[in-house]
Design an enzyme around this catalytic site. Structure first.
Site, PDB file in Angstrom:
ATOM      1  N   ASN A 130      -1.934   0.092   7.326  1.00 49.69           N
ATOM      2  CA  ASN A 130      -1.475  -1.263   7.658  1.00 49.69           C
ATOM      3  C   ASN A 130      -0.675  -1.925   6.539  1.00 49.69           C
ATOM      4  O   ASN A 130      -0.533  -3.139   6.510  1.00 49.69           O
ATOM      5  CB  ASN A 130      -2.641  -2.131   8.146  1.00 49.69           C
ATOM      6  CG  ASN A 130      -3.698  -2.364   7.087  1.00 49.69           C
ATOM      7  OD1 ASN A 130      -3.615  -1.826   5.978  1.00 49.69           O
ATOM      8  ND2 ASN A 130      -4.691  -3.165   7.413  1.00 49.69           N
ATOM      9  N   HIS A 161      -1.943  -5.428   1.504  1.00 47.26           N
ATOM     10  CA  HIS A 161      -3.196  -6.146   1.267  1.00 47.26           C
ATOM     11  C   HIS A 161      -2.884  -7.562   0.813  1.00 47.26           C
ATOM     12  O   HIS A 161      -1.942  -7.776   0.054  1.00 47.26           O
ATOM     13  CB  HIS A 161      -4.014  -5.446   0.177  1.00 47.26           C
ATOM     14  CG  HIS A 161      -5.151  -6.289  -0.338  1.00 47.26           C
ATOM     15  ND1 HIS A 161      -6.376  -6.335   0.307  1.00 47.26           N
ATOM     16  CD2 HIS A 161      -5.237  -7.155  -1.385  1.00 47.26           C
ATOM     17  CE1 HIS A 161      -7.163  -7.189  -0.354  1.00 47.26           C
ATOM     18  NE2 HIS A 161      -6.495  -7.698  -1.378  1.00 47.26           N
ATOM     19  N   LYS A 181       0.828  -1.197   0.000  1.00 47.32           N
ATOM     20  CA  LYS A 181       0.000   0.000   0.000  1.00 47.32           C
ATOM     21  C   LYS A 181       0.879   1.270   0.000  1.00 47.32           C
ATOM     22  O   LYS A 181       2.101   1.180   0.204  1.00 47.32           O
ATOM     23  CB  LYS A 181      -0.932  -0.039   1.209  1.00 47.32           C
ATOM     24  CG  LYS A 181      -1.966  -1.181   1.159  1.00 47.32           C
ATOM     25  CD  LYS A 181      -2.863  -1.151   2.400  1.00 47.32           C
ATOM     26  CE  LYS A 181      -3.947  -2.203   2.349  1.00 47.32           C
ATOM     27  NZ  LYS A 181      -4.835  -2.129   3.545  1.00 47.32           N
ATOM     28  N   GLU A 210      -9.800 -10.168  -7.700  1.00 50.29           N
ATOM     29  CA  GLU A 210      -8.864  -9.058  -7.461  1.00 50.29           C
ATOM     30  C   GLU A 210      -7.727  -9.079  -8.485  1.00 50.29           C
ATOM     31  O   GLU A 210      -7.320  -8.024  -8.979  1.00 50.29           O
ATOM     32  CB  GLU A 210      -8.293  -9.154  -6.044  1.00 50.29           C
ATOM     33  CG  GLU A 210      -9.330  -8.818  -4.974  1.00 50.29           C
ATOM     34  CD  GLU A 210      -8.823  -9.038  -3.562  1.00 50.29           C
ATOM     35  OE1 GLU A 210      -9.614  -8.822  -2.622  1.00 50.29           O
ATOM     36  OE2 GLU A 210      -7.658  -9.424  -3.384  1.00 50.29           O
ATOM     37  N   TYR A 227     -12.289  -2.465  -3.499  1.00 54.20           N
ATOM     38  CA  TYR A 227     -12.838  -2.396  -2.137  1.00 54.20           C
ATOM     39  C   TYR A 227     -14.364  -2.296  -2.121  1.00 54.20           C
ATOM     40  O   TYR A 227     -14.945  -1.800  -1.169  1.00 54.20           O
ATOM     41  CB  TYR A 227     -12.217  -1.222  -1.378  1.00 54.20           C
ATOM     42  CG  TYR A 227     -10.821  -1.508  -0.835  1.00 54.20           C
ATOM     43  CD1 TYR A 227     -10.563  -2.639  -0.049  1.00 54.20           C
ATOM     44  CD2 TYR A 227      -9.764  -0.638  -1.081  1.00 54.20           C
ATOM     45  CE1 TYR A 227      -9.299  -2.903   0.458  1.00 54.20           C
ATOM     46  CE2 TYR A 227      -8.487  -0.900  -0.571  1.00 54.20           C
ATOM     47  CZ  TYR A 227      -8.270  -2.033   0.198  1.00 54.20           C
ATOM     48  OH  TYR A 227      -7.015  -2.285   0.709  1.00 54.20           O
TER      49      TYR A 227
HETATM   50  P1  IDP Z   1      -7.850  -6.999   5.437  1.00 55.86           P
HETATM   51  O1  IDP Z   1      -7.036  -5.979   4.672  1.00 55.86           O
HETATM   52  O2  IDP Z   1      -7.082  -7.534   6.618  1.00 55.86           O
HETATM   53  O3  IDP Z   1      -8.427  -8.094   4.565  1.00 55.86           O
HETATM   54  P2  IDP Z   1     -10.519  -5.841   5.516  1.00 55.86           P
HETATM   55  O4  IDP Z   1     -11.504  -6.067   6.611  1.00 55.86           O
HETATM   56  O5  IDP Z   1     -10.772  -6.504   4.195  1.00 55.86           O
HETATM   57  O6  IDP Z   1      -9.071  -6.220   6.084  1.00 55.86           O
HETATM   58  O7  IDP Z   1     -10.416  -4.268   5.301  1.00 55.86           O
HETATM   59  C1  IDP Z   1      -9.746  -3.725   4.183  1.00 55.86           C
HETATM   60  C2  IDP Z   1      -8.862  -2.595   4.653  1.00 55.86           C
HETATM   61  O8  IDP Z   1      -9.697  -1.541   5.161  1.00 55.86           O
HETATM   62  C3  IDP Z   1      -7.934  -2.934   5.830  1.00 55.86           C
HETATM   63  O9  IDP Z   1      -6.713  -3.521   5.421  1.00 55.86           O
HETATM   64  C4  IDP Z   1      -7.726  -1.587   6.470  1.00 55.86           C
HETATM   65  O10 IDP Z   1      -6.752  -0.819   5.764  1.00 55.86           O
HETATM   66  C5  IDP Z   1      -9.087  -0.934   6.285  1.00 55.86           C
HETATM   67  N1  IDP Z   1      -9.975  -1.120   7.436  1.00 55.86           N
HETATM   68  C6  IDP Z   1     -10.663  -2.232   7.777  1.00 55.86           C
HETATM   69  N2  IDP Z   1     -11.374  -2.053   8.881  1.00 55.86           N
HETATM   70  C7  IDP Z   1     -11.159  -0.789   9.264  1.00 55.86           C
HETATM   71  C8  IDP Z   1     -11.637   0.014  10.354  1.00 55.86           C
HETATM   72  O11 IDP Z   1     -12.426  -0.416  11.204  1.00 55.86           O
HETATM   73  N3  IDP Z   1     -11.162   1.296  10.415  1.00 55.86           N
HETATM   74  C9  IDP Z   1     -10.288   1.793   9.499  1.00 55.86           C
HETATM   75  N4  IDP Z   1      -9.828   1.100   8.456  1.00 55.86           N
HETATM   76  C10 IDP Z   1     -10.256  -0.186   8.341  1.00 55.86           C
HETATM   77 MG    MG Z   2      -9.842  -7.972   3.054  1.00 60.41          MG
END
Ligand code: IDP
Ligand code: MG
Length: 149
Positions: A112, A115, A9, A126, A49
């Site tokens: 974070n 992905h 990212k 994807e 997304y």
């Molecule tokens: P993942 O990346 O671990 O699969 P997902 O639930 O698919 O997690 O969420 C996609 C991305 O959205 C996450 O990597 C993170 O950057 C962001 N995200 C997910 N949940 C939250 C939240 O509660 N607050 C802020 N950002 C979030």
């Molecule tokens: Mg995800």
């Protein structure tokens, strides 16, 4: 053979962690079969997304992923989806296991770093969102017999 999409990212790119993240996946024995460096359009981000559309963090997520270039990678191997998810760690870096990429380099869900696809169907969709079929390479890796039997 199973495939998965990894995205380094914008924070991973800006912080100079492309090499570190890629090395960790290479060191596990995963095989790279596709890679691109792009500045993601909002259109592609919204497709990628779309499952999160309507959530409170969605707008921020689209702003984040389109804020600077990203590295797109397709990795291949048996159980590669699970292997990558375990190596990148839980969504929230504070809850991720030590030794995972998100725990070792991250502090917040909004930054974070990486992905990884979460299942075979999402991985296929994807990958197709970002790669043409001829951009995925079939190649023989000379170390394969020492990693996979
Ligand atoms: P993942 O990346 O671990 O699969 P997902 O639930 O698919 O997690 O969420 C996609 C991305 O959205 C996450 O990597 C993170 O950057 C962001 N995200 C997910 N949940 C939250 C939240 O509660 N607050 C802020 N950002 C979030
Ligand atoms: Mg995800």
């Amino acid at each position: 053979m199973e495939r998965t999409l990894v995205i380094v990212k914008p924070d991973g790119v800006q912080r100079g962690l492309i090499g570190e993240i890629t090395t960790r996946l290479e060191n596990r024995g995963l095989k790279l079969v596709g890679m691109k460096f792009i500045h993601m359009s909002r259109e592609l981000a919204e497709i990628h997304y779309r499952i999160h559309k309507g959530k409170r963090f969605y707008d921020g997520l689209i702003d984040y992923i389109t804020s600077a270039p990203v590295v797109l990678q397709v990795w291949e191997g048996p159980n590669v989806i699970m292997a990558v998810r375990h190596t990148l760690g839980a969504t929230n870096p504070i809850e991720a296991d030590p030794g995972t990429i998100r725990a070792d380099y991250g502090m917040q869900m909004e930054r974070n770093l990486i992905h990884g696809s979460d299942g075979p169907d999402t991985a296929a969709a994807e990958i197709a969102n970002f790669f043409e079929a001829d951009e995925i390479l079939e190649w023989t890796r000379c170390t394969d017999p020492w990693i996979l039997v």
